[in-house]
Write a protein that holds these residues in place. Structure first.
Motif, PDB file in Angstrom:
ATOM      1  N   GLY A  79      27.588   4.713 -33.351  1.00 12.68           N
ATOM      2  CA  GLY A  79      26.859   4.409 -32.076  1.00 12.68           C
ATOM      3  C   GLY A  79      27.651   3.774 -30.870  1.00 12.68           C
ATOM      4  N   SER A 107      16.960  -4.600 -28.287  1.00 16.87           N
ATOM      5  CA  SER A 107      16.924  -3.896 -29.306  1.00 16.87           C
ATOM      6  C   SER A 107      18.112  -3.262 -29.935  1.00 16.87           C
ATOM      7  N   THR A 108      18.915  -2.753 -28.686  1.00 18.46           N
ATOM      8  CA  THR A 108      20.037  -1.811 -28.966  1.00 18.46           C
ATOM      9  C   THR A 108      21.299  -2.554 -28.698  1.00 18.46           C
TER      10      THR A 108
END
Length: 246
Positions: free
Chosen positions: A174, A184-185
Motif C-alpha cells: 500500500g 482509516s487509511t
C-alpha cells in the motif's frame, strides 16, 4: 494529538533504507554488473515505469552525475500529466508488446522496469517481450506489495518472473506508512524515495565496476557548472541519434 509527523516519517524512511542496504546490496551489485557489461558492448540502458513510476526514467536520464547511455521509455499513455486514466492503460494487455516492438531494444541492451506491485499487464508484457529477445532485465519492486496482491496479467505472472535481477525497495504493502488518529487509511508513501536511492546506488556501483575494469563510461556533468555544457556537448553529439530525447 501529535501534529508533528516529520520525525516519524523520516525515521521510517531511514529504517527502510537500512533494509535496502542490508538485504539488497548484492542485488544492486548484480544489477550494476549487468549494466557494466551492457555499456562495454556499447548497449543502452532502457528504463520503464508507469504512472508515478515514470519519474524513475526521468531520474536516470540526462542527470548530473548520471550515465549518458540511458534511454527513458516515456510512454505518454501512462504519464501522470495525462491524468488518472494512466491507471487504466497500464492494465490493458498487449500494449507492452507494442512498446517493446517500437523501442529498438536489442539483446545487447539492458531494461530496468520499476513497478512497485509488478502486477499490471503493460510492464509484464514488456518484460516478457524483452526476455524473449534476449534483453537483460532488472526490476525494482516491493516484495511486500507483490506478496499481498495477485497479478492482473492473463498469465498470472509478475514482472519479476522475467527478471534477471529483482531488487526489493522494501516499501510497505500500500506504500503509505503514517497513521493519523481519526484516519482509516495510512498517509505518506515512501516508494519513490526508496527506488530513487536504489537507482542512484546502481549508477554509482556501475561506474565503479566499469572503472575497475579499465573502462570509463560516459557521465553527464551539471550544466550549471561553468564547464558543464562543454563537457556534455561531446556526449550529446555521440548519442543524439540513438536516444530520441536528447
Amino acid at each position: 494529538m501529535n501534529f508533528n509527523k516529520t520525525k516519524e516519517y523520516l525515521s521510517i524512511v531511514n529504517q527502510q533504507l537500512n533494509k535496502i542496504e542490508e538485504h539488497e546490496s548484492k542485488n544492486i551489485e548484480d544489477a550494476a554488473s549487468i549494466i557494466s557489461d551492457t555499456l562495454e558492448k556499447d548497449g543502452l540502458i532502457y528504463i520503464f515505469g508507469t504512472g508515478h513510476s515514470q519519474m524513475f526514467s526521468l531520474e536516470m536520464f540526462y542527470r548530473a552525475g548520471g550515465l549518458v547511455p540511458v534511454h527513458p521509455m516515456l510512454e505518454a499513455s501512462v504519464a501522470m500529466y495525462t491524468g488518472t486514466k494512466t491507471s487504466e492503460y497500464e492494465r490493458v494487455p498487449d500494449i507492452g508488446k507494442v512498446i517493446f516492438k517500437k523501442s529498438g531494444m536489442t539483446s545487447k541492451d539492458t531494461l530496468i522496469i520499476v513497478s512497485h506491485s509488478g502486477r499490471n499487464p503493460m510492464p509484464v508484457d514488456l518484460a516478457e517481450s524483452a526476455k524473449a529477445a534476449g534483453v537483460s532485465i532488472i526490476t525494482i519492486a516491493s516484495g511486500a506489495f507483490m506478496a499481498g496482491v495477485s497479478s492482473r496479467h492473463p498469465s498470472g505472472k509478475f514482472v519479476k518472473d522475467f527478471a534477471d535481477v529483482i531488487i526489493d525497495n522494501h516499501c510497505e504493502l500500500g506504500d503509505a506508512v503514517i497513521n493519523i488518529e481519526g484516519m482509516s487509511t495510512k498517509v505518506a508513501g515512501t516508494s519513490s524515495i526508496l527506488s530513487i536511492a536504489i537507482i542512484e546506488s546502481i549508477v554509482a556501483t556501475t561506474i565503479n565496476i566499469c572503472v575497475s575494469r579499465g573502462f570509463t563510461p560516459p557521465v553527464w556533468m551539471s550544466g550549471n557548472l561553468d564547464n558543464g555544457d562543454a563537457h556534455n556537448e561531446q556526449h550529446y553529439l555521440q548519442y543524439r541519434n540513438r536516444i530520441p530525447y536528447l
